[in-house]
Design an enzyme around this catalytic site. Structure first.
Site, PDB file in Angstrom:
ATOM      1  N   GLY A   1     -15.507 -54.842  27.352  1.00  0.00           N
ATOM      2  CA  GLY A   1     -15.650 -54.001  26.232  1.00  0.00           C
ATOM      3  C   GLY A   1     -15.181 -52.443  26.475  1.00  0.00           C
ATOM      4  O   GLY A   1     -15.577 -51.432  25.483  1.00  0.00           O
TER       5      GLY A   1
ATOM      6  N   MET B   1     -12.142 -63.589  22.834  1.00  0.00           N
ATOM      7  CA  MET B   1     -11.456 -64.574  23.433  1.00  0.00           C
ATOM      8  C   MET B   1     -11.398 -66.041  22.475  1.00  0.00           C
ATOM      9  O   MET B   1     -11.515 -67.122  23.047  1.00  0.00           O
ATOM     10  CB  MET B   1     -11.898 -64.744  24.839  1.00  0.00           C
ATOM     11  CG  MET B   1     -11.867 -63.676  25.756  1.00  0.00           C
ATOM     12  SD  MET B   1     -10.157 -62.986  26.009  1.00  0.00           S
ATOM     13  CE  MET B   1      -9.576 -64.091  26.947  1.00  0.00           C
TER      14      MET B   1
ATOM     15  N   ASN C   1      -5.822 -56.875  16.206  1.00  0.00           N
ATOM     16  CA  ASN C   1      -5.999 -57.421  17.691  1.00  0.00           C
ATOM     17  C   ASN C   1      -5.211 -56.145  18.355  1.00  0.00           C
ATOM     18  O   ASN C   1      -4.275 -55.603  18.099  1.00  0.00           O
ATOM     19  CB  ASN C   1      -5.805 -58.853  17.729  1.00  0.00           C
ATOM     20  CG  ASN C   1      -5.890 -59.165  18.951  1.00  0.00           C
ATOM     21  OD1 ASN C   1      -7.077 -58.971  19.838  1.00  0.00           O
ATOM     22  ND2 ASN C   1      -5.005 -59.944  19.648  1.00  0.00           N
TER      23      ASN C   1
ATOM     24  N   HIS D   1      -3.430 -56.523  22.383  1.00  0.00           N
ATOM     25  CA  HIS D   1      -2.781 -57.620  23.383  1.00  0.00           C
ATOM     26  C   HIS D   1      -1.989 -56.902  24.249  1.00  0.00           C
ATOM     27  O   HIS D   1      -1.127 -55.830  24.023  1.00  0.00           O
ATOM     28  CB  HIS D   1      -1.854 -58.655  22.675  1.00  0.00           C
ATOM     29  CG  HIS D   1      -1.340 -59.876  23.514  1.00  0.00           C
ATOM     30  ND1 HIS D   1      -2.226 -60.648  23.853  1.00  0.00           N
ATOM     31  CD2 HIS D   1      -0.276 -59.724  24.157  1.00  0.00           C
ATOM     32  CE1 HIS D   1      -1.469 -61.425  24.714  1.00  0.00           C
ATOM     33  NE2 HIS D   1      -0.227 -61.113  24.768  1.00  0.00           N
TER      34      HIS D   1
ATOM     35  N   GLU E   1      -3.029 -66.599  11.555  1.00  0.00           N
ATOM     36  CA  GLU E   1      -3.543 -67.878  12.128  1.00  0.00           C
ATOM     37  C   GLU E   1      -2.992 -68.263  13.401  1.00  0.00           C
ATOM     38  O   GLU E   1      -3.513 -68.967  14.425  1.00  0.00           O
ATOM     39  CB  GLU E   1      -3.508 -69.034  11.163  1.00  0.00           C
ATOM     40  CG  GLU E   1      -4.457 -69.087  10.016  1.00  0.00           C
ATOM     41  CD  GLU E   1      -4.345 -70.168   9.175  1.00  0.00           C
ATOM     42  OE1 GLU E   1      -4.872 -71.136   9.465  1.00  0.00           O
ATOM     43  OE2 GLU E   1      -3.888 -69.898   8.330  1.00  0.00           O
TER      44      GLU E   1
HETATM   45  C1  GRF Z   1      -7.663 -56.316  26.778  1.00  0.00           C
HETATM   46  O1  GRF Z   1      -6.735 -56.235  27.911  1.00  0.00           O
HETATM   47  C2  GRF Z   1      -7.021 -56.738  25.719  1.00  0.00           C
HETATM   48  O2  GRF Z   1      -5.860 -56.271  25.459  1.00  0.00           O
HETATM   49  C3  GRF Z   1      -7.374 -58.105  25.605  1.00  0.00           C
HETATM   50  O3  GRF Z   1      -8.437 -58.329  26.288  1.00  0.00           O
HETATM   51  C4  GRF Z   1      -8.654 -57.261  27.175  1.00  0.00           C
HETATM   52  C5  GRF Z   1      -9.978 -56.957  26.667  1.00  0.00           C
HETATM   53  O4  GRF Z   1     -10.635 -55.774  27.682  1.00  0.00           O
HETATM   54  N1  GRF Z   1      -7.150 -58.719  24.413  1.00  0.00           N
HETATM   55  P1  GRF Z   1     -11.978 -55.024  27.322  1.00  0.00           P
HETATM   56  O5  GRF Z   1     -12.961 -55.972  27.148  1.00  0.00           O
HETATM   57  O6  GRF Z   1     -11.618 -54.357  25.938  1.00  0.00           O
HETATM   58  O7  GRF Z   1     -12.002 -54.091  28.416  1.00  0.00           O
END
Ligand code: GRF
Length: 211
Positions: A20, A98, A115, A117, A150
């Site tokens: 988080g 996830m 999102n 990434h 998607e």
């Molecule tokens: C981050 O590296 C984000 O890019 C990926 O998942 C990780 C989440 O980290 N999608 P956090 O839970 O926000 O600390």
């Protein structure tokens, strides 16, 4: 071109499965007045996710909705959509969530699910992106904020930040430096929504209007 959203206070919903830190960075940006938004709700699919404690520390409502409690994944996602709607969420930020998002969920928030990434998409989609970048021997990686479709990490790109890779980097050291940039770009990309500056062109690319 299609304008994704007109200007105005964002009502954000955050979906997260773990640590988080991106949620926290968004909540800080809201508290500091940099992101013109209200985080209406945090939803986690994992009961032990630290993001739930972080939400309560920030006085932001959170809800645990676990797919295992539903007969079908579409029922699970319908529950999420209804929960988000019940608090008037208009943009959904995935922050370490996830799971892939299903068609009906995506269609419920047109161009409104975003999102982050930890790679420069379209390179290194999916899990362990910093590790993939190191294994490929690239010199520059970074992070990408994109609209969710998607596919897995495939939608139109809103914003990216570059992070150079040093020869001494391992997966963790690189991920750590990328995370610093994630925390800077995520709220900025969402602020473009708040300012009504995001358009989609005919080639399905994001165009950002001048301020
Ligand atoms: C981050 O590296 C984000 O890019 C990926 O998942 C990780 C989440 O980290 N999608 P956090 O839970 O926000 O600390």
């Amino acid at each position: 071109m299609i304008r994704v959203r007109t200007p105005g206070l964002l009502t954000l919903g955050v979906l997260a499965s773990g640590r988080g830190s991106n949620f926290e960075a968004l909540a800080d940006a809201v508290a500091q007045g940099k992101l013109h938004a209200k985080i209406a709700l945090v939803i986690s699919d994992k009961d032990n996710a630290p993001v739930l404690e972080k939400a309560s520390a920030a006085n932001i409502p959170s809800k645990l909705i676990m797919p295992g409690n539903f007969a079908k994944i579409t029922d699970y996602e319908n529950e999420i959509v209804q929960t988000l709607r019940s608090v008037n969420v208009d943009v959904v930020a995935l922050a370490g969530y996830m799971r892939l998002i299903g068609k009906s969920f995506i269609e419920s928030f047109p161009c409104g699910i975003v999102n982050i990434h930890p790679a420069l998409l379209p390179s290194f989609r999916g899990l362990h992106a910093p590790r993939q970048a190191i294994e490929a021997g690239v010199r520059i990686s970074g992070c990408t904020v994109h609209i969710v479709d998607e596919g897995m990490d495939t939608g139109p790109i809103i914003m990216q930040a570059a992070v150079p890779i040093s020869q001494n980097d391992d997966e963790n050291s690189l991920a750590e430096r990328i995370l610093v940039e994630e925390h800077l770009v995520y709220w900025q990309a969402l602020q473009l929504y708040a300012e009504g500056r995001i358009y989609i062109d005919k080639k399905n690319r994001v165009v950002i209007a001048e301020a």
